[in-house]
Design a protein around this motif. Structure first.
Motif, PDB file in Angstrom:
ATOM      1  N   LYS A 250       0.814  -1.218   0.000  1.00 51.62           N
ATOM      2  CA  LYS A 250       0.000   0.000   0.000  1.00 51.62           C
ATOM      3  C   LYS A 250       0.849   1.270   0.000  1.00 51.62           C
ATOM      4  O   LYS A 250       0.376   2.347  -0.391  1.00 51.62           O
ATOM      5  CB  LYS A 250      -0.957   0.012   1.189  1.00 51.62           C
ATOM      6  N   ASP A 251       2.110   1.163   0.425  1.00 53.80           N
ATOM      7  CA  ASP A 251       2.979   2.341   0.422  1.00 53.80           C
ATOM      8  C   ASP A 251       3.313   2.819  -0.984  1.00 53.80           C
ATOM      9  O   ASP A 251       3.832   3.932  -1.164  1.00 53.80           O
ATOM     10  CB  ASP A 251       4.262   2.043   1.202  1.00 53.80           C
ATOM     11  N   VAL A 252       3.010   1.986  -1.988  1.00 54.56           N
ATOM     12  CA  VAL A 252       3.209   2.415  -3.373  1.00 54.56           C
ATOM     13  C   VAL A 252       2.329   3.624  -3.693  1.00 54.56           C
ATOM     14  O   VAL A 252       2.693   4.464  -4.513  1.00 54.56           O
ATOM     15  CB  VAL A 252       2.936   1.244  -4.346  1.00 54.56           C
ATOM     16  N   GLU A 271      -7.642   1.815  -2.371  1.00 50.75           N
ATOM     17  CA  GLU A 271      -8.032   1.017  -1.214  1.00 50.75           C
ATOM     18  C   GLU A 271      -7.695   1.753   0.077  1.00 50.75           C
ATOM     19  O   GLU A 271      -6.675   2.433   0.168  1.00 50.75           O
ATOM     20  CB  GLU A 271      -7.270  -0.317  -1.193  1.00 50.75           C
ATOM     21  N   ASP A 272      -8.541   1.567   1.090  1.00 54.89           N
ATOM     22  CA  ASP A 272      -8.209   2.086   2.418  1.00 54.89           C
ATOM     23  C   ASP A 272      -8.813   1.226   3.528  1.00 54.89           C
ATOM     24  O   ASP A 272      -8.301   1.233   4.646  1.00 54.89           O
ATOM     25  CB  ASP A 272      -8.714   3.525   2.565  1.00 54.89           C
ATOM     26  N   ASP A 278      -1.689   5.964   5.627  1.00 57.44           N
ATOM     27  CA  ASP A 278      -1.271   7.066   6.488  1.00 57.44           C
ATOM     28  C   ASP A 278      -1.950   8.348   5.997  1.00 57.44           C
ATOM     29  O   ASP A 278      -2.027   8.598   4.782  1.00 57.44           O
ATOM     30  CB  ASP A 278       0.254   7.227   6.435  1.00 57.44           C
ATOM     31  N   LEU A 279      -2.455   9.139   6.917  1.00 61.31           N
ATOM     32  CA  LEU A 279      -3.186  10.343   6.531  1.00 61.31           C
ATOM     33  C   LEU A 279      -2.341  11.314   5.722  1.00 61.31           C
ATOM     34  O   LEU A 279      -2.872  12.121   4.941  1.00 61.31           O
ATOM     35  CB  LEU A 279      -3.746  11.042   7.773  1.00 61.31           C
ATOM     36  N   GLU A 314     -11.625  10.880  10.018  1.00 61.17           N
ATOM     37  CA  GLU A 314     -10.170  11.046  10.066  1.00 61.17           C
ATOM     38  C   GLU A 314      -9.642  11.601   8.746  1.00 61.17           C
ATOM     39  O   GLU A 314      -8.826  12.535   8.736  1.00 61.17           O
ATOM     40  CB  GLU A 314      -9.511   9.691  10.364  1.00 61.17           C
ATOM     41  N   VAL A 315     -10.115  11.040   7.631  1.00 64.40           N
ATOM     42  CA  VAL A 315      -9.642  11.490   6.324  1.00 64.40           C
ATOM     43  C   VAL A 315     -10.088  12.923   6.056  1.00 64.40           C
ATOM     44  O   VAL A 315      -9.358  13.714   5.431  1.00 64.40           O
ATOM     45  CB  VAL A 315     -10.132  10.527   5.214  1.00 64.40           C
TER      46      VAL A 315
END
Length: 343
Positions: A250-252, A271-272, A278-279, A314-315
């Motif tokens: 997901k860090d991509v 996706e989340d 990370d925000l 949060e988002v």
């Protein structure tokens, strides 16, 4: 203000719809042969009657849930619901003598069609718009989104035995996809989504040429009311509720974010729910809307309203509400219909 909502594409096929479905078989099975046999043994009239019945049911589920932008559930499509359906309309693809290939950075091994000649549209006239119009004409007051596979995703899901160069083949495919998208725009389609999950597996290629190819799929699409969406998910498991499958990193998203945001897309779907981002990721999207995955698509557990609301709040500390769209992580094809309805 209320947040906009959409779905990504696929819905579970009803049991009476006999189109062989990737979600109802194993990745390593003779899936494409099953579809070849299905086409031989069923008449077009029989297929269309069942498809119309199923589409009505699936559209009903979405409208009852109050979804703003819906799809036809991609139910007329085979295998991952959109790739082979598109490629069967292209010259140069061999769907009879298949090739065993590891795809999605070796996440799974499947039988794929071979590319054995120059890839060209089989028909002189664009065809995706006809699929879209068949559905849209039946639900005139509902905004129907259409989805297409992206160049990198098609390349990864075929055995290239002709071009021997992923970038060159992707350029060819991008031009074909662009023809289809421009025809969709001319036909009145307002919501056009290109799915490019393979970018999450091959970020170096995505940054070198993939995002540029994806952007070129929308070349010439200038109508201000056409929403250009790209979808990048992290991958399906082999079966529902599998815990140990090989998701893309997901860090991509962080690596690709700046170039994606600058590429001219209206919406970027990510996706989340399966793994929260990370925000700080959302601070990189200064122009594009984010279509945020808010329910898992490979888990039978139905998320509570409160946990979905909490994550959205949060988002919203980073993104303004006018640039946040709520959706599932990806297509809902894995899920039983009642669970898909609840999610």
């Amino acid at each position: 203000m209320p947040l906009s909502t959409t779905v990504i594409g696929s819905f579970p096929k009803p049991v009476y719809l006999k189109i062989p479905d990737w979600f109802r078989t194993t990745h390593s099975g003779p899936f494409t042969e099953q579809h070849n046999l299905f086409l031989q043994q069923s008449s077009e009239c029989e297929r269309e009657e069942a498809i119309k019945r199923a589409t009505k049911e699936i559209v009903g589920i979405q409208t009852e849930a109050g979804i703003d932008v819906i799809t036809d559930g991609e139910i007329r499509r085979e295998r991952e619901n959109y790739i082979n359906h598109f490629c069967r309309k292209l010259k140069g693809f061999d769907f009879l003598t298949l090739f065993s290939k590891e795809i999605r950075s070796d996440a799974s091994t499947i039988l794929v069609p071979r590319i054995i000649g120059e890839v060209l549209p089989e028909e002189n006239q664009p065809w995706v718009c006809e699929d879209w119009k068949n559905t849209q004409d039946s639900f005139k007051d509902l905004p129907m989104k259409v989805t297409l596979p992206g160049p990198m995703t098609i390349v990864d899901t075929a055995a290239d035995q002709y071009y021997h160069n992923s970038k060159s083949l992707g350029n060819v495919l991008a031009k074909i996809i662009n023809r289809e998208i421009k025809a969709l725009e001319s036909s009145g389609c307002k919501y056009i989504q290109v799915d490019e999950p393979v970018m999450m597996r091959y970020p170096d290629q995505a940054l070198e040429y993939g995002i540029d190819q994806l952007s070129s799929c929308f070349d010439g699409v200038s109508a201000p009311d056409v929403v250009k969406t790209v979808h990048l998910c992290c991958g399906y498991p082999d079966y529902l509720d599998q815990e140990d499958y090989k998701k893309a990193d997901k860090d991509v998203y962080m690596r690709l974010a700046d170039k994606l945001d600058a590429a001219g897309f209206d919406e970027i779907s990510i996706e989340d729910a399966h793994r929260h981002n990370d925000l700080s990721l959302f601070k990189h999207f200064k122009k594009s809307k984010i279509v945020l995955g808010s329910v898992k698509i490979a888990s039978s557990r139905v998320e509570s309203v409160e946990e979905i609301r909490q994550r959205l709040q949060e988002v919203l500390t980073v993104l303004p509400p006018e640039r946040l769209v709520v959706a599932p992580d990806c297509g809902l094809g894995f899920l039983p219909t009642e669970i898909a309805r609840k999610k």
